[in-house]
Design an enzyme around this catalytic site. Structure first.
Site, PDB file in Angstrom:
ATOM      1  N   LYS A 244       0.838  -1.201   0.000  1.00  0.00           N
ATOM      2  CA  LYS A 244       0.000   0.000   0.000  1.00  0.00           C
ATOM      3  C   LYS A 244       0.877   1.256   0.000  1.00  0.00           C
ATOM      4  O   LYS A 244       1.937   1.263   0.632  1.00  0.00           O
ATOM      5  CB  LYS A 244      -0.872   0.039   1.260  1.00  0.00           C
ATOM      6  CG  LYS A 244      -1.936  -1.028   1.363  1.00  0.00           C
ATOM      7  CD  LYS A 244      -2.692  -0.895   2.686  1.00  0.00           C
ATOM      8  CE  LYS A 244      -3.700  -2.005   2.895  1.00  0.00           C
ATOM      9  NZ  LYS A 244      -4.845  -1.910   1.973  1.00  0.00           N
ATOM     10  N   ARG A 318     -10.220 -11.480   1.815  1.00  0.00           N
ATOM     11  CA  ARG A 318     -11.078 -12.513   1.238  1.00  0.00           C
ATOM     12  C   ARG A 318     -10.432 -13.893   1.310  1.00  0.00           C
ATOM     13  O   ARG A 318     -11.128 -14.903   1.301  1.00  0.00           O
ATOM     14  CB  ARG A 318     -11.424 -12.144  -0.213  1.00  0.00           C
ATOM     15  CG  ARG A 318     -10.271 -12.137  -1.167  1.00  0.00           C
ATOM     16  CD  ARG A 318     -10.591 -11.401  -2.461  1.00  0.00           C
ATOM     17  NE  ARG A 318     -10.737  -9.970  -2.223  1.00  0.00           N
ATOM     18  CZ  ARG A 318     -11.071  -9.091  -3.168  1.00  0.00           C
ATOM     19  NH1 ARG A 318     -11.287  -9.502  -4.404  1.00  0.00           N
ATOM     20  NH2 ARG A 318     -11.179  -7.820  -2.878  1.00  0.00           N
TER      21      ARG A 318
END
Length: 456
Positions: A244, A318
């Site tokens: 990120k 996920r």
């Protein structure tokens, strides 16, 4: 400000704060501005002007309770019955004040050495005659806001003080007080034996072991119906090798919030004792980088046996949820799965910090959560399933699925479709709280109360 713990049935030395409305006979010199307090100290009395009775609703009263707790300039005893109207029952008044004040008054993690002077004024609740319905409403409100604050405290704790192993230990130690809960913690060896390859892939870059915490409440042993809550527990998300940017790494301590919400819901359920079977699964690790961290283009095998090609290591939530969902369906024999996660930035783009996105595989499941959310005054919005959202992810030439859709569109919907692949066709609700969980760095923890309400 101290937490509300009781409703007083006798007047105290505090000034009694009464609601007054446009329709009432107004005393002399009353300030007729909404939420303005006018004091009549000779009578040890104060009025708060609330405009027209028809305009007062639960949400505005809850916000008033929070603002009073934050800014009130004097200690007051709140005369609850004066706030009830035709549109707002006394039970709702009690609920709003209890939750609003205690949300603000909660002592959550804070290591500041220099802080603004704390508001030492106190608010208390007054009601001369407490009916059984009011008493039940008050007790329930205390349990729900306590659970929400417990989760908020975990969420705001920095990652250097809350890794995966510590989070699991906190739950185990806290839940010893509830004899009607069973808590099992799976360590890395047990997770490996179960074949939870997606969770393990995320954990590869960490110096701490992953944990799967399984919490079970069996309120109806005669029934085979079982709802299993599954929470994303990424104690810090660097993005892994799909690193990120610095700005977007801030606040990633909150990426474990789904797991804290699941635990807090079970904490409240243990006290409210519904005749239901509810379990919780916390899938916990962090997402870091080391020499052995998962690489983009890697292929990992899930607990379900499906293989996943990693095209983005920053889509790790996920992955851990996929193994958690399959465990809930396959090992815990869920008849309904509900996951909750700070999952996608796309959710914030779609619904901002106002609504939680909800995907439901049946109208009945959505109706149940919609009723619970409405009762707890939390905003949700139903989102769509569609096979089109999964076309790209099913296009891998080396695995059953890629873990993200790089089209750049409907990222929350494609994430939901990915997760549905691991539910074993069990009825399923997916909750994306990326926008509503923490706002302006502050822990809000939406959906704690809704998940509790849905279990009752």
């Amino acid at each position: 400000m101290e937490l509300i713990k009781t409703i007083e049935t006798k007047k105290t030395e505090k000034i009694l704060l009464k609601a007054i409305f446009k329709e009432d006979k107004l005393p002399k010199n009353l300030v007729e501005n909404n939420n303005a307090i006018t004091e009549y100290l000779n009578d040890n009395l104060a009025y708060i002007y609330l405009g027209s009775k028809k305009d007062l609703n639960y949400d505005s009263l809850y916000q008033l309770a929070k603002s009073l707790a934050e800014e009130v300039a004097r200690s007051y005893q709140i005369d609850l019955i004066t706030f009830a109207t035709e549109n707002l029952k006394l039970e709702e008044v009690v609920d709003a004040f209890t939750k609003g004040i205690n949300f603000v008054a909660a002592k959550i993690y804070n290591r500041k050495t220099f802080t603004k002077k704390e508001n030492n004024n106190q608010l208390s609740l007054y009601l001369e005659n407490i009916s059984k319905d009011v008493e039940n409403s008050f007790k329930k409100a205390l349990i729900l806001i306590d659970a929400q604050n417990w989760a908020r405290n975990l969420g705001v704790t920095p990652p250097n003080e809350l890794n995966s192993e510590q989070l699991a230990d906190i739950v185990v130690n806290d839940f010893k007080q509830y004899s009607n809960l069973t808590v099992k913690v799976l360590n890395k060896k047990q997770i490996t034996e179960l074949g939870m390859g997606l969770l393990l892939s995320v954990n590869r870059g960490s110096m701490y072991e992953p944990r799967v915490v399984v919490i079970e409440y069996n309120g109806d042993p005669s029934s085979k119906e079982k709802t299993v809550y599954v929470g994303k527990g990424i104690t810090f998300d660097s993005g892994g090798y799909s690193l990120k940017p610095p700005k977007f790494m801030l606040g990633m301590k909150y990426d474990m919030s789904g797991s804290a919400i699941v635990a807090s819901a079970l904490k409240a359920i243990a006290q409210l004792k519904p005749k239901k079977n509810i379990s919780g699964i916390m899938c916990i690790t962090d997402n870091r980088i080391n020499g052995d961290a998962s690489l983009p283009d890697s292929v990992w095998t899930s607990m379900s046996g499906k293989t996943v090609e990693i095209n983005n290591t920053d889509a790790e939530g996920r992955l851990v949820l996929a193994d958690g969902l399959y465990y809930g369906a396959n090992k815990l024999k869920a008849t309904r799965l509900v996951d909750i996660a700070t999952l996608t930035g796309a959710m914030v783009i779609a619904l901002g910090d106002t609504y939680t996105g909800v995907w439901a595989t049946s109208d009945k499941a959505y109706e149940d959560i919609s009723k619970a959310a409405s009762k707890q005054h939390e905003l949700i919005w139903r989102m769509p399933w569609d096979d089109d959202y999964e076309v790209f992810m099913k296009g891998s030439i080396v695995a059953d699925l890629k873990n993200t859709d790089y089209s750049g569109f409907a990222g929350s919907c494609s994430a939901a479709m990915f997760l549905k692949e691991f539910t074993n066709n069990v009825e399923y609700l997916h909750l994306d709280i990326a926008g509503t969980n923490d706002i302006d760095e502050k822990p809000m923890f939406a959906m704690v109360k809704t998940l509790i309400e849905m279990a009752l």
